[in-house]
Design a protein around this motif. Sequence first.
Motif, PDB file in Angstrom:
ATOM      1  N   LYS A  90       0.820  -1.220   0.000  1.00 51.87           N
ATOM      2  CA  LYS A  90       0.000   0.000   0.000  1.00 51.87           C
ATOM      3  C   LYS A  90       0.847   1.259   0.000  1.00 51.87           C
ATOM      4  CE  LYS A  90      -3.912  -2.308   0.251  1.00 51.87           C
ATOM      5  NZ  LYS A  90      -4.809  -2.438  -0.907  1.00 51.87           N
ATOM      6  N   ILE A 134       5.974 -15.678  -2.542  1.00 52.52           N
ATOM      7  CA  ILE A 134       6.001 -14.383  -1.832  1.00 52.52           C
ATOM      8  C   ILE A 134       5.048 -14.469  -0.634  1.00 52.52           C
ATOM      9  CG2 ILE A 134       5.669 -11.889  -2.033  1.00 52.52           C
ATOM     10  CD1 ILE A 134       6.220 -12.133  -5.016  1.00 52.52           C
ATOM     11  N   GLY A 137       1.296 -11.063   4.513  1.00 56.51           N
ATOM     12  CA  GLY A 137       0.678 -10.937   5.838  1.00 56.51           C
ATOM     13  C   GLY A 137      -0.616 -10.145   5.705  1.00 56.51           C
ATOM     14  N   ALA A 181       1.851 -16.554  12.960  1.00 56.60           N
ATOM     15  CA  ALA A 181       2.389 -15.366  12.282  1.00 56.60           C
ATOM     16  C   ALA A 181       1.359 -14.564  11.497  1.00 56.60           C
ATOM     17  CB  ALA A 181       3.512 -15.788  11.338  1.00 56.60           C
ATOM     18  N   ASP A 204       0.950   2.392  12.856  1.00 54.46           N
ATOM     19  CA  ASP A 204      -0.208   3.112  12.280  1.00 54.46           C
ATOM     20  C   ASP A 204      -1.044   2.150  11.436  1.00 54.46           C
ATOM     21  OD1 ASP A 204       1.093   5.224  13.392  1.00 54.46           O
ATOM     22  OD2 ASP A 204       1.449   6.320  11.539  1.00 54.46           O
ATOM     23  N   SER A 205      -0.397   1.110  10.920  1.00 52.08           N
ATOM     24  CA  SER A 205      -1.056   0.134  10.051  1.00 52.08           C
ATOM     25  C   SER A 205      -1.635  -1.038  10.844  1.00 52.08           C
ATOM     26  CB  SER A 205      -0.026  -0.424   9.066  1.00 52.08           C
ATOM     27  OG  SER A 205       1.082  -0.962   9.799  1.00 52.08           O
ATOM     28  N   HIS A 208      -4.388  -3.534   9.771  1.00 56.24           N
ATOM     29  CA  HIS A 208      -4.288  -4.284   8.518  1.00 56.24           C
ATOM     30  C   HIS A 208      -2.912  -4.901   8.324  1.00 56.24           C
ATOM     31  CE1 HIS A 208      -8.178  -2.626   7.742  1.00 56.24           C
ATOM     32  NE2 HIS A 208      -7.703  -1.405   7.949  1.00 56.24           N
ATOM     33  N   GLY A 213       4.307 -10.216   9.531  1.00 57.10           N
ATOM     34  CA  GLY A 213       4.741  -9.101   8.682  1.00 57.10           C
ATOM     35  C   GLY A 213       5.577  -8.106   9.479  1.00 57.10           C
ATOM     36  N   TRP A 214       5.167  -7.851  10.728  1.00 53.63           N
ATOM     37  CA  TRP A 214       5.939  -6.917  11.572  1.00 53.63           C
ATOM     38  C   TRP A 214       7.359  -7.450  11.757  1.00 53.63           C
ATOM     39  CZ3 TRP A 214       1.613  -6.968  15.870  1.00 53.63           C
ATOM     40  CH2 TRP A 214       0.501  -6.277  15.395  1.00 53.63           C
ATOM     41  N   ALA A 216       8.937  -9.614   9.867  1.00 53.78           N
ATOM     42  CA  ALA A 216       9.661  -9.711   8.589  1.00 53.78           C
ATOM     43  C   ALA A 216      10.132  -8.356   8.077  1.00 53.78           C
ATOM     44  CB  ALA A 216       8.773 -10.388   7.545  1.00 53.78           C
ATOM     45  N   THR A 217       9.612  -7.266   8.661  1.00 53.61           N
ATOM     46  CA  THR A 217      10.010  -5.929   8.205  1.00 53.61           C
ATOM     47  C   THR A 217      10.667  -5.095   9.317  1.00 53.61           C
ATOM     48  OG1 THR A 217       7.815  -5.116   8.749  1.00 53.61           O
ATOM     49  CG2 THR A 217       8.169  -5.771   6.463  1.00 53.61           C
ATOM     50  N   SER A 220       7.996  -1.023  13.889  1.00 51.63           N
ATOM     51  CA  SER A 220       7.971  -0.322  15.169  1.00 51.63           C
ATOM     52  C   SER A 220       6.577   0.282  15.377  1.00 51.63           C
ATOM     53  CB  SER A 220       9.032   0.784  15.154  1.00 51.63           C
ATOM     54  OG  SER A 220       9.081   1.410  16.405  1.00 51.63           O
ATOM     55  N   GLY A 269      10.838 -12.209   3.800  1.00 50.40           N
ATOM     56  CA  GLY A 269      10.486 -13.412   3.040  1.00 50.40           C
ATOM     57  C   GLY A 269      11.633 -14.015   2.257  1.00 50.40           C
ATOM     58  N   GLY A 272      12.765 -17.606   4.177  1.00 47.68           N
ATOM     59  CA  GLY A 272      11.760 -18.623   4.469  1.00 47.68           C
ATOM     60  C   GLY A 272      10.505 -17.926   4.964  1.00 47.68           C
ATOM     61  N   PRO A 414      -4.194   7.163   7.515  1.00 51.25           N
ATOM     62  CA  PRO A 414      -3.860   6.525   6.234  1.00 51.25           C
ATOM     63  C   PRO A 414      -4.945   6.655   5.156  1.00 51.25           C
ATOM     64  CG  PRO A 414      -3.199   5.092   8.028  1.00 51.25           C
ATOM     65  CD  PRO A 414      -3.940   6.244   8.644  1.00 51.25           C
TER      66      PRO A 414
HETATM   67  C1  FAD Z   1      -0.523   3.678   5.990  1.00 44.73           C
HETATM   68  C2  FAD Z   1       0.611   2.858   6.504  1.00 44.73           C
HETATM   69  C3  FAD Z   1       1.076   3.053   7.792  1.00 44.73           C
HETATM   70  C4  FAD Z   1       2.153   2.298   8.265  1.00 44.73           C
HETATM   71  N1  FAD Z   1       2.583   2.490   9.544  1.00 44.73           N
HETATM   72  C5  FAD Z   1       3.602   1.742  10.030  1.00 44.73           C
HETATM   73  C6  FAD Z   1       4.074   1.919  11.361  1.00 44.73           C
HETATM   74  O1  FAD Z   1       3.582   2.744  12.122  1.00 44.73           O
HETATM   75  N2  FAD Z   1       5.084   1.134  11.779  1.00 44.73           N
HETATM   76  C7  FAD Z   1       5.633   0.188  10.980  1.00 44.73           C
HETATM   77  O2  FAD Z   1       6.524  -0.516  11.422  1.00 44.73           O
HETATM   78  N3  FAD Z   1       5.223   0.027   9.710  1.00 44.73           N
HETATM   79  C8  FAD Z   1       4.224   0.755   9.222  1.00 44.73           C
HETATM   80  N4  FAD Z   1       3.789   0.572   7.935  1.00 44.73           N
HETATM   81  C9  FAD Z   1       4.436  -0.424   7.086  1.00 44.73           C
HETATM   82  C10 FAD Z   1       3.822  -1.823   7.196  1.00 44.73           C
HETATM   83  O3  FAD Z   1       2.582  -1.789   7.847  1.00 44.73           O
HETATM   84  C11 FAD Z   1       4.791  -2.724   7.937  1.00 44.73           C
HETATM   85  O4  FAD Z   1       5.908  -2.954   7.101  1.00 44.73           O
HETATM   86  C12 FAD Z   1       4.207  -4.049   8.408  1.00 44.73           C
HETATM   87  O5  FAD Z   1       5.125  -4.627   9.283  1.00 44.73           O
HETATM   88  C13 FAD Z   1       3.880  -5.027   7.310  1.00 44.73           C
HETATM   89  O6  FAD Z   1       3.114  -6.078   7.853  1.00 44.73           O
HETATM   90  P1  FAD Z   1       2.115  -6.918   6.945  1.00 44.73           P
HETATM   91  O7  FAD Z   1       1.575  -8.023   7.772  1.00 44.73           O
HETATM   92  O8  FAD Z   1       1.146  -6.049   6.281  1.00 44.73           O
HETATM   93  O9  FAD Z   1       3.150  -7.536   5.897  1.00 44.73           O
HETATM   94  P2  FAD Z   1       3.062  -7.533   4.316  1.00 44.73           P
HETATM   95  O10 FAD Z   1       2.929  -6.163   3.810  1.00 44.73           O
HETATM   96  O11 FAD Z   1       2.062  -8.523   3.875  1.00 44.73           O
HETATM   97  O12 FAD Z   1       4.524  -8.075   3.973  1.00 44.73           O
HETATM   98  C14 FAD Z   1       5.650  -7.278   4.201  1.00 44.73           C
HETATM   99  C15 FAD Z   1       6.921  -8.087   3.901  1.00 44.73           C
HETATM  100  O13 FAD Z   1       7.057  -9.140   4.844  1.00 44.73           O
HETATM  101  C16 FAD Z   1       7.016 -10.415   4.214  1.00 44.73           C
HETATM  102  N5  FAD Z   1       6.252 -11.279   5.109  1.00 44.73           N
HETATM  103  C17 FAD Z   1       4.988 -11.092   5.567  1.00 44.73           C
HETATM  104  N6  FAD Z   1       4.651 -12.083   6.413  1.00 44.73           N
HETATM  105  C18 FAD Z   1       5.714 -12.916   6.480  1.00 44.73           C
HETATM  106  C19 FAD Z   1       5.977 -14.127   7.173  1.00 44.73           C
HETATM  107  N7  FAD Z   1       5.089 -14.685   7.991  1.00 44.73           N
HETATM  108  N8  FAD Z   1       7.201 -14.723   7.002  1.00 44.73           N
HETATM  109  C20 FAD Z   1       8.131 -14.168   6.195  1.00 44.73           C
HETATM  110  N9  FAD Z   1       7.925 -13.033   5.509  1.00 44.73           N
HETATM  111  C21 FAD Z   1       6.736 -12.408   5.660  1.00 44.73           C
HETATM  112  C22 FAD Z   1       6.372 -10.170   2.866  1.00 44.73           C
HETATM  113  O14 FAD Z   1       6.784 -11.110   1.909  1.00 44.73           O
HETATM  114  C23 FAD Z   1       6.887  -8.785   2.538  1.00 44.73           C
HETATM  115  O15 FAD Z   1       8.193  -8.873   2.050  1.00 44.73           O
HETATM  116  C24 FAD Z   1       2.734   1.324   7.430  1.00 44.73           C
HETATM  117  C25 FAD Z   1       2.247   1.118   6.146  1.00 44.73           C
HETATM  118  C26 FAD Z   1       1.202   1.876   5.679  1.00 44.73           C
HETATM  119  C27 FAD Z   1       0.688   1.645   4.289  1.00 44.73           C
END
Ligand code: FAD
Length: 558
Positions: A90, A134, A137, A181, A204-205, A208, A213-214, A216-217, A220, A269, A272, A414
């Motif tokens: 997004k 891919i 989350g 997860a 903030d996200s 959703h 995902g938290w 894997a990225t 915070s 990702g 694994g 957002p």
């Molecule tokens: C409006 C907005 C606000 C946001 N605010 C914040 C914020 O305050 N703090 C913050 O940290 N981030 C924020 N983000 C970024 C995002 O929400 C984070 O990166 C979040 O951690 C992603 O989690 P997700 O479950 O949506 O993962 P996804 O978006 O589905 O995946 C993110 C990455 O992780 C990998 N992944 C997902 N799940 C797994 C798994 N189980 N094992 C291995 N790899 C995996 C995916 O392949 C991809 O590479 C924001 C994003 C948006 C759009």
Amino acid sequence: MAHVKHQKWWGWGEEGVFFDYENKPAFAPFVEKAIGVRLRPRERDTVDFDTARVPASRAPEDVLALLRGISGAENVSVDDELRIVHWAGKSVLELLQTLRNDFERVPDVVVYPGSEEELNRILEAAVAEDLVVIPFGGGSSISRSLQAERAEERCIVSVDLGRLNRVLEIDETSGLATIQAGVLGPDMEEQLNDRGWTLGHFPDSFAHSTLGGWAATRSSGMQSDKYGDIADIVRGLRMARPTGTVVLRPLPSTSTGPSLREMVLGSEGRLGIITELTVQVHRLPEEHEVIAYMFPTWQQALTAVRRYTEAEIPLTFARVSDAHETGFSLATQKAATSMKGRLAAKGQEALWAVMRRRGWDTDAMCLSYVCFEGTAKDVAERKKAVARIARAEGAVVLGPGPGALYDQKKFDTPHLRDFLLEQNTVGDVSETAAPWSRLTTVHKAAYDAAQRAYAQLGKIGWIMSHMSHSYHSGACLYFTFAYVFDEENPYEEYHVIKSAIQQSFVDSGATLSHHHGVGVEHQPWMEQDVSPEGVRLMKGLFEVADPGRHFNPGKIVS
Ligand SMILES: Cc1cc2nc3c(=O)[nH]c(=O)nc-3n(C[C@H](O)[C@H](O)[C@H](O)COP(=O)(O)OP(=O)(O)OC[C@H]3O[C@@H](n4cnc5c(N)ncnc54)[C@H](O)[C@@H]3O)c2cc1C
């Protein structure tokens, strides 16, 4: 898939929830002044999926049969809308691409596994059948870490973790919860809260995004000052691989070589799929209160927060908006309709008048929120300690009213991005972290870089910032930028502005990202962030872990 929640295919969050400015009288004049655009009333409540031109699935029948054999036919889909939901995250660029039908490589199939064993088998199949996997989350990535490589010829499998959504166990003695997860933030908190616990991780996200995902990225949350970043919160984990599962037991600390836990955190990702995490949880606090403060200047506000940290006052968060962001927050205030609201508005006007009499420049003042948690006694003592420091830095304590409002509205912003896109306007973010000694330099450098980029493109652009997530040695700065985009060429000009801000971060000693990860968006700055030798080491890790480039290839480093 009826049992897994998804966001809108075309925007942020759930269908039927959006930003509106009708009841915010100061908003349209503010936007017109900031970026020269006259807002039209919102027209877009939804976008009909019939308008999407979706590239056909290239999944071969034998691959589909294999996946159905592993996860069940009902959990494998080539449905066009599901494939589009899974094609990107997004970030504003991805939203724009989706709305403009500029799809690149869309996943050919979406699978919803129900167990770690299924995940091992899917990854094994990926290697044997030369597929690309891919993990997905909540799909809230903002660094383009979900999009497949544009030239990918192989079959792309999006593995949605949404069925793995349960809190499995709480070790109440240690405050450790083992959680699957794929659980979304609110579903996880509900399960924990029912038993008196919280993770305390609220990006903030939050609504959703998922625990996996938290991790894997390296995410915070807004309350990280108390609860830590996800890297502090995760104590143990399991990660499925084609040849087995990496199992890292929850340990308070360990000296068993370089940290495998740290290696998996932030791996997006590429190593694994994380299936389960054991995380530090906390008892729900007795009290939770947010107090607002107004500072005469940005510098005084930053100094105050640094001094709270130096004084080691246990805070849940301390956030400061710079003057531009303070102006924006005031412009999004709702019109006062009730008697209480009208009194509050009058009170605010009177307060501004007092500040002007004291010699404040009301265009320079900075709004700050501090959150306190604990027993009533803890909260009272900490509020006093913070007020003492804030007042010494010239602040006026505005009290809990605006603080409570901020707490209620914190997940709403957002939606603004979708509304702005309808107005041909990009509103996006770049965030970083730096030592306290560099924060004002980083802040100024980002402002200057954005203004130079706007000037280069002949645009009126906006930038604003806040400081959040403080540490003993420094803090995070979060910038929001906005401008009217060129319909002919929206992507290149976006890169000019975003790159200018990112480059200013590394040039002024800050990191390319404090919590949004790397994905594809932030890759160009990796060598400057962790050194060329560091990138070589990382590439070596990914090549050994995944020689066939099956696991989310091209992310972080390529
Ligand atoms: C409006 C907005 C606000 C946001 N605010 C914040 C914020 O305050 N703090 C913050 O940290 N981030 C924020 N983000 C970024 C995002 O929400 C984070 O990166 C979040 O951690 C992603 O989690 P997700 O479950 O949506 O993962 P996804 O978006 O589905 O995946 C993110 C990455 O992780 C990998 N992944 C997902 N799940 C797994 C798994 N189980 N094992 C291995 N790899 C995996 C995916 O392949 C991809 O590479 C924001 C994003 C948006 C759009």
